[in-house]
Write a protein that holds these residues in place. Structure first.
Motif, mmCIF file in Angstrom:
data_model
loop_
_atom_site.group_PDB
_atom_site.id
_atom_site.type_symbol
_atom_site.label_atom_id
_atom_site.label_comp_id
_atom_site.label_asym_id
_atom_site.label_seq_id
_atom_site.Cartn_x
_atom_site.Cartn_y
_atom_site.Cartn_z
ATOM 1 N N ARG A 174 0.837 -1.209 0.000
ATOM 2 C CA ARG A 174 0.000 0.000 0.000
ATOM 3 C C ARG A 174 0.868 1.254 0.000
ATOM 4 N NH1 ARG A 174 -5.198 -1.151 -0.808
ATOM 5 N NH2 ARG A 174 -6.040 -2.952 0.267
ATOM 6 N N GLU A 175 2.047 1.185 0.601
ATOM 7 C CA GLU A 175 2.969 2.321 0.620
ATOM 8 C C GLU A 175 3.761 2.416 -0.684
ATOM 9 O OE1 GLU A 175 7.123 3.294 2.840
ATOM 10 O OE2 GLU A 175 5.535 2.439 4.071
ATOM 11 N N ALA A 176 4.286 1.273 -1.153
ATOM 12 C CA ALA A 176 5.191 1.266 -2.309
ATOM 13 C C ALA A 176 4.533 1.738 -3.594
ATOM 14 C CB ALA A 176 5.770 -0.139 -2.505
ATOM 15 N N TRP A 177 3.351 1.296 -3.850
ATOM 16 C CA TRP A 177 2.698 1.628 -5.123
ATOM 17 C C TRP A 177 1.379 2.358 -4.917
ATOM 18 C CZ3 TRP A 177 4.141 -3.921 -5.253
ATOM 19 C CH2 TRP A 177 5.432 -4.089 -5.772
ATOM 20 N N LYS A 178 1.243 3.043 -3.798
ATOM 21 C CA LYS A 178 0.039 3.826 -3.485
ATOM 22 C C LYS A 178 -1.224 2.975 -3.566
ATOM 23 C CE LYS A 178 2.284 7.967 -5.043
ATOM 24 N NZ LYS A 178 2.914 8.392 -6.241
ATOM 25 N N GLY A 179 -1.088 1.707 -3.209
ATOM 26 C CA GLY A 179 -2.243 0.825 -3.156
ATOM 27 C C GLY A 179 -2.737 0.301 -4.481
ATOM 28 N N ARG A 180 -1.980 0.501 -5.562
ATOM 29 C CA ARG A 180 -2.438 0.060 -6.886
ATOM 30 C C ARG A 180 -2.186 -1.414 -7.154
ATOM 31 N NH1 ARG A 180 0.559 4.133 -10.687
ATOM 32 N NH2 ARG A 180 2.147 3.321 -9.317
ATOM 33 N N TYR A 181 -1.166 -2.017 -6.507
ATOM 34 C CA TYR A 181 -0.788 -3.411 -6.763
ATOM 35 C C TYR A 181 -0.593 -4.152 -5.447
ATOM 36 C CZ TYR A 181 0.523 -1.274 -11.218
ATOM 37 O OH TYR A 181 0.516 -0.574 -12.396
ATOM 38 N N ARG A 182 -0.808 -5.464 -5.503
ATOM 39 C CA ARG A 182 -0.571 -6.271 -4.307
ATOM 40 C C ARG A 182 0.790 -6.948 -4.324
ATOM 41 N NH1 ARG A 182 -4.842 -10.936 -5.863
ATOM 42 N NH2 ARG A 182 -3.373 -12.642 -6.150
ATOM 43 N N GLY A 183 1.430 -6.926 -5.468
ATOM 44 C CA GLY A 183 2.736 -7.557 -5.621
ATOM 45 C C GLY A 183 3.177 -7.436 -7.065
ATOM 46 N N GLN A 184 4.049 -8.323 -7.445
ATOM 47 C CA GLN A 184 4.572 -8.272 -8.810
ATOM 48 C C GLN A 184 4.450 -9.629 -9.478
ATOM 49 O OE1 GLN A 184 7.787 -5.150 -9.412
ATOM 50 N NE2 GLN A 184 8.568 -6.260 -7.644
ATOM 51 N N THR A 185 4.240 -9.602 -10.783
ATOM 52 C CA THR A 185 4.358 -10.797 -11.592
ATOM 53 C C THR A 185 5.556 -10.560 -12.496
ATOM 54 O OG1 THR A 185 3.245 -12.324 -13.103
ATOM 55 C CG2 THR A 185 2.649 -9.986 -13.321
ATOM 56 N N GLN A 186 6.485 -11.494 -12.452
ATOM 57 C CA GLN A 186 7.773 -11.285 -13.103
ATOM 58 C C GLN A 186 8.036 -12.302 -14.204
ATOM 59 O OE1 GLN A 186 10.135 -11.755 -9.481
ATOM 60 N NE2 GLN A 186 10.596 -9.574 -9.537
ATOM 61 N N LYS A 187 8.554 -11.780 -15.311
ATOM 62 C CA LYS A 187 9.095 -12.626 -16.375
ATOM 63 C C LYS A 187 10.599 -12.609 -16.155
ATOM 64 C CE LYS A 187 7.666 -14.586 -19.748
ATOM 65 N NZ LYS A 187 7.488 -16.009 -20.066
ATOM 66 N N TRP A 188 11.168 -13.763 -15.880
ATOM 67 C CA TRP A 188 12.601 -13.861 -15.593
ATOM 68 C C TRP A 188 13.377 -14.194 -16.854
ATOM 69 C CZ3 TRP A 188 15.552 -12.938 -11.293
ATOM 70 C CH2 TRP A 188 14.837 -12.519 -10.161
ATOM 71 N N VAL A 189 14.501 -13.488 -17.033
ATOM 72 C CA VAL A 189 15.367 -13.636 -18.198
ATOM 73 C C VAL A 189 16.793 -13.835 -17.696
ATOM 74 C CG1 VAL A 189 16.191 -12.502 -20.296
ATOM 75 C CG2 VAL A 189 13.859 -12.094 -19.514
ATOM 76 N N ALA A 190 17.531 -14.741 -18.357
ATOM 77 C CA ALA A 190 18.939 -14.974 -17.992
ATOM 78 C C ALA A 190 19.840 -14.482 -19.115
ATOM 79 C CB ALA A 190 19.189 -16.453 -17.731
ATOM 80 N N PHE A 191 20.932 -13.838 -18.715
ATOM 81 C CA PHE A 191 21.950 -13.358 -19.646
ATOM 82 C C PHE A 191 23.321 -13.847 -19.192
ATOM 83 C CE2 PHE A 191 18.797 -9.847 -19.746
ATOM 84 C CZ PHE A 191 18.484 -9.857 -21.094
ATOM 85 N N ARG A 192 24.172 -14.162 -20.147
ATOM 86 C CA ARG A 192 25.592 -14.427 -19.881
ATOM 87 C C ARG A 192 26.309 -13.086 -19.929
ATOM 88 N NH1 ARG A 192 27.772 -18.678 -18.029
ATOM 89 N NH2 ARG A 192 26.686 -20.002 -19.487
ATOM 90 N N PHE A 193 27.050 -12.760 -18.879
ATOM 91 C CA PHE A 193 27.829 -11.525 -18.827
ATOM 92 C C PHE A 193 29.106 -11.737 -19.621
ATOM 93 C CE2 PHE A 193 30.740 -8.718 -16.117
ATOM 94 C CZ PHE A 193 30.394 -7.560 -16.782
ATOM 95 N N THR A 194 29.313 -10.928 -20.658
ATOM 96 C CA THR A 194 30.477 -11.088 -21.532
ATOM 97 C C THR A 194 31.516 -9.992 -21.315
ATOM 98 O OG1 THR A 194 29.365 -9.854 -23.296
ATOM 99 C CG2 THR A 194 29.119 -12.276 -23.306
ATOM 100 N N GLY A 195 31.243 -9.088 -20.399
ATOM 101 C CA GLY A 195 32.175 -7.998 -20.116
ATOM 102 C C GLY A 195 33.116 -8.338 -18.971
ATOM 103 N N GLU A 196 33.784 -7.313 -18.480
ATOM 104 C CA GLU A 196 34.673 -7.422 -17.327
ATOM 105 C C GLU A 196 33.952 -6.835 -16.115
ATOM 106 O OE1 GLU A 196 37.706 -8.851 -17.459
ATOM 107 O OE2 GLU A 196 37.414 -9.263 -19.602
ATOM 108 N N ASP A 197 34.337 -7.279 -14.918
ATOM 109 C CA ASP A 197 33.696 -6.778 -13.703
ATOM 110 C C ASP A 197 33.734 -5.256 -13.601
ATOM 111 O OD1 ASP A 197 33.137 -9.392 -13.042
ATOM 112 O OD2 ASP A 197 34.281 -9.390 -11.172
ATOM 113 N N GLY A 198 34.755 -4.618 -14.171
ATOM 114 C CA GLY A 198 34.858 -3.166 -14.129
ATOM 115 C C GLY A 198 33.711 -2.448 -14.821
ATOM 116 N N GLU A 199 32.982 -3.141 -15.682
ATOM 117 C CA GLU A 199 31.816 -2.550 -16.347
ATOM 118 C C GLU A 199 30.682 -2.330 -15.348
ATOM 119 O OE1 GLU A 199 28.587 -3.796 -19.822
ATOM 120 O OE2 GLU A 199 30.556 -4.745 -19.815
ATOM 121 N N ILE A 200 30.628 -3.140 -14.310
ATOM 122 C CA ILE A 200 29.565 -3.050 -13.311
ATOM 123 C C ILE A 200 29.797 -1.802 -12.471
ATOM 124 C CG2 ILE A 200 28.478 -4.161 -11.326
ATOM 125 C CD1 ILE A 200 29.470 -6.860 -12.578
ATOM 126 N N ASP A 201 28.805 -0.934 -12.456
ATOM 127 C CA ASP A 201 28.902 0.293 -11.661
ATOM 128 C C ASP A 201 27.551 0.550 -11.006
ATOM 129 O OD1 ASP A 201 29.276 2.775 -10.521
ATOM 130 O OD2 ASP A 201 30.165 3.670 -12.311
#
Length: 169
Positions: A92-119
Protein backbone atom coordinates in the motif's frame (compact mmCIF):
# COMPACT_ATOMS: atom_id res chain seq x y z
CA UNK A 1 -10.63 0.94 -1.00
CA UNK A 2 -10.23 -2.23 -3.08
CA UNK A 3 -9.65 -5.36 -0.97
CA UNK A 4 -5.96 -6.27 -1.02
CA UNK A 5 -6.46 -9.75 -2.53
CA UNK A 6 -8.33 -8.21 -5.49
CA UNK A 7 -5.55 -5.81 -6.48
CA UNK A 8 -3.61 -6.66 -9.67
CA UNK A 9 0.06 -7.54 -9.94
CA UNK A 10 2.59 -5.08 -11.33
CA UNK A 11 4.23 -6.49 -14.51
CA UNK A 12 7.96 -6.72 -13.99
CA UNK A 13 11.12 -8.48 -15.16
CA UNK A 14 13.76 -10.29 -13.12
CA UNK A 15 17.30 -10.74 -14.42
CA UNK A 16 19.72 -13.59 -13.84
CA UNK A 17 23.14 -12.26 -14.87
CA UNK A 18 25.66 -15.11 -15.08
CA UNK A 19 29.43 -14.63 -15.19
CA UNK A 20 31.82 -17.06 -16.98
CA UNK A 21 32.35 -18.98 -13.71
CA UNK A 22 28.60 -19.73 -13.51
CA UNK A 23 27.94 -17.34 -10.62
CA UNK A 24 25.07 -14.84 -10.62
CA UNK A 25 25.02 -11.13 -9.84
CA UNK A 26 23.43 -10.10 -6.55
CA UNK A 27 22.96 -6.54 -5.39
CA UNK A 28 22.38 -5.41 -1.82
CA UNK A 29 19.39 -3.08 -1.88
CA UNK A 30 19.54 0.50 -0.70
CA UNK A 31 16.93 1.50 1.86
CA UNK A 32 14.21 -0.79 3.07
CA UNK A 33 16.13 -1.58 6.27
CA UNK A 34 12.92 -1.18 8.24
CA UNK A 35 11.46 -4.19 6.39
CA UNK A 36 14.42 -6.57 6.20
CA UNK A 37 17.65 -7.49 7.94
CA UNK A 38 20.99 -7.12 6.15
CA UNK A 39 21.24 -10.87 5.51
CA UNK A 40 18.03 -10.79 3.43
CA UNK A 41 18.75 -7.52 1.61
CA UNK A 42 20.24 -9.13 -1.53
CA UNK A 43 18.45 -9.60 -4.83
CA UNK A 44 19.00 -9.94 -8.55
CA UNK A 45 18.19 -6.94 -10.76
CA UNK A 46 14.49 -6.42 -11.44
CA UNK A 47 12.10 -3.70 -12.47
CA UNK A 48 8.85 -2.71 -14.08
CA UNK A 49 7.90 -3.22 -17.69
CA UNK A 50 7.01 0.05 -19.40
CA UNK A 51 3.86 0.44 -21.52
CA UNK A 52 4.39 -1.26 -24.91
CA UNK A 53 7.73 -2.79 -23.86
CA UNK A 54 8.52 -6.47 -24.35
CA UNK A 55 10.01 -8.36 -21.36
CA UNK A 56 13.39 -8.86 -23.08
CA UNK A 57 13.62 -5.12 -23.84
CA UNK A 58 12.67 -4.31 -20.25
CA UNK A 59 15.26 -6.76 -18.91
CA UNK A 60 18.06 -5.18 -20.94
CA UNK A 61 16.97 -1.68 -19.92
CA UNK A 62 16.60 -2.53 -16.23
CA UNK A 63 19.95 -4.34 -16.15
CA UNK A 64 21.67 -1.27 -17.56
CA UNK A 65 19.75 1.14 -15.32
CA UNK A 66 20.66 -0.82 -12.16
CA UNK A 67 24.19 -2.10 -12.92
CA UNK A 68 25.53 -0.22 -15.97
CA UNK A 69 25.95 -3.62 -17.68
CA UNK A 70 25.29 -3.90 -21.41
CA UNK A 71 27.80 -6.64 -22.39
CA UNK A 72 25.46 -9.63 -22.37
CA UNK A 73 24.23 -12.56 -24.46
CA UNK A 74 20.75 -14.02 -23.91
CA UNK A 75 20.73 -17.43 -22.20
CA UNK A 76 17.01 -18.06 -21.79
CA UNK A 77 13.66 -16.96 -20.48
CA UNK A 78 11.35 -18.58 -17.95
CA UNK A 79 8.37 -20.11 -19.76
CA UNK A 80 5.86 -18.61 -17.32
CA UNK A 81 5.44 -15.58 -15.08
CA UNK A 82 6.31 -15.86 -11.37
CA UNK A 83 4.19 -13.80 -8.97
CA UNK A 84 4.54 -12.80 -5.35
CA UNK A 85 2.54 -10.68 -2.92
CA UNK A 86 4.18 -8.00 -0.81
CA UNK A 87 3.05 -7.70 2.79
CA UNK A 88 -0.01 -5.43 2.59
CA UNK A 89 1.43 -2.43 4.48
CA UNK A 90 4.50 -2.38 2.19
CA UNK A 91 2.41 -2.77 -0.98
CA UNK A 92 0.00 0.00 0.00
CA UNK A 93 2.97 2.32 0.62
CA UNK A 94 5.19 1.27 -2.31
CA UNK A 95 2.70 1.63 -5.12
CA UNK A 96 0.04 3.83 -3.49
CA UNK A 97 -2.24 0.82 -3.16
CA UNK A 98 -2.44 0.06 -6.89
CA UNK A 99 -0.79 -3.41 -6.76
CA UNK A 100 -0.57 -6.27 -4.31
CA UNK A 101 2.74 -7.56 -5.62
CA UNK A 102 4.57 -8.27 -8.81
CA UNK A 103 4.36 -10.80 -11.59
CA UNK A 104 7.77 -11.28 -13.10
CA UNK A 105 9.09 -12.63 -16.38
CA UNK A 106 12.60 -13.86 -15.59
CA UNK A 107 15.37 -13.64 -18.20
CA UNK A 108 18.94 -14.97 -17.99
CA UNK A 109 21.95 -13.36 -19.65
CA UNK A 110 25.59 -14.43 -19.88
CA UNK A 111 27.83 -11.53 -18.83
CA UNK A 112 30.48 -11.09 -21.53
CA UNK A 113 32.17 -8.00 -20.12
CA UNK A 114 34.67 -7.42 -17.33
CA UNK A 115 33.70 -6.78 -13.70
CA UNK A 116 34.86 -3.17 -14.13
CA UNK A 117 31.82 -2.55 -16.35
CA UNK A 118 29.56 -3.05 -13.31
CA UNK A 119 28.90 0.29 -11.66
CA UNK A 120 26.15 0.27 -9.05
CA UNK A 121 27.05 3.78 -7.86
CA UNK A 122 26.58 5.44 -11.30
CA UNK A 123 24.19 3.03 -13.01
CA UNK A 124 22.97 3.68 -16.51
CA UNK A 125 26.01 5.84 -17.15
CA UNK A 126 25.14 7.99 -14.14
CA UNK A 127 21.60 8.73 -15.34
CA UNK A 128 19.80 6.59 -12.75
CA UNK A 129 19.48 6.58 -8.98
CA UNK A 130 21.50 3.73 -7.41
CA UNK A 131 19.39 0.82 -6.21
CA UNK A 132 22.24 -1.18 -4.68
CA UNK A 133 24.87 -0.30 -2.07
CA UNK A 134 27.01 -3.38 -2.70
CA UNK A 135 27.22 -6.29 -5.11
CA UNK A 136 28.79 -9.72 -5.41
CA UNK A 137 28.85 -12.92 -7.48
CA UNK A 138 27.03 -15.83 -5.83
CA UNK A 139 25.93 -19.40 -6.55
CA UNK A 140 22.39 -19.39 -7.94
CA UNK A 141 21.23 -22.09 -5.54
CA UNK A 142 22.14 -19.88 -2.55
CA UNK A 143 20.01 -16.91 -3.66
CA UNK A 144 16.68 -17.95 -2.04
CA UNK A 145 18.30 -17.79 1.42
CA UNK A 146 19.61 -14.26 0.76
CA UNK A 147 16.39 -12.67 -0.51
CA UNK A 148 13.65 -11.12 1.58
CA UNK A 149 11.40 -13.98 2.82
CA UNK A 150 8.26 -13.07 0.84
CA UNK A 151 10.24 -13.42 -2.43
CA UNK A 152 11.89 -16.74 -1.54
CA UNK A 153 9.33 -18.96 -3.34
CA UNK A 154 9.93 -17.00 -6.58
CA UNK A 155 13.70 -17.37 -6.19
CA UNK A 156 13.29 -21.13 -5.63
CA UNK A 157 11.45 -21.28 -8.98
CA UNK A 158 14.19 -19.17 -10.61
CA UNK A 159 16.79 -21.64 -9.35
CA UNK A 160 14.92 -24.68 -10.67
CA UNK A 161 14.25 -22.96 -14.02
CA UNK A 162 17.73 -21.59 -14.73
CA UNK A 163 20.15 -23.95 -12.96
CA UNK A 164 20.18 -26.33 -15.96
CA UNK A 165 21.11 -23.42 -18.29
CA UNK A 166 23.87 -22.09 -16.10
CA UNK A 167 25.80 -25.17 -15.12
CA UNK A 168 29.12 -24.76 -13.31
CA UNK A 169 32.66 -25.68 -14.19
Amino acid sequence: MIPFDQLPYRPCVGIVLVNPAGLVFLGQRTGGAEHVDAHHSWQMPQGGIDEGEEPLEAALRELYEETNVSSVEPLGEAPEWFAYDLPEPIAREAWKGRYRGQTQKWVAFRFTGEDGEIDIHRPGGGKHKPEFINWRWERLERTPRLIIPFKQPVYERVVSTFQPLIGRD
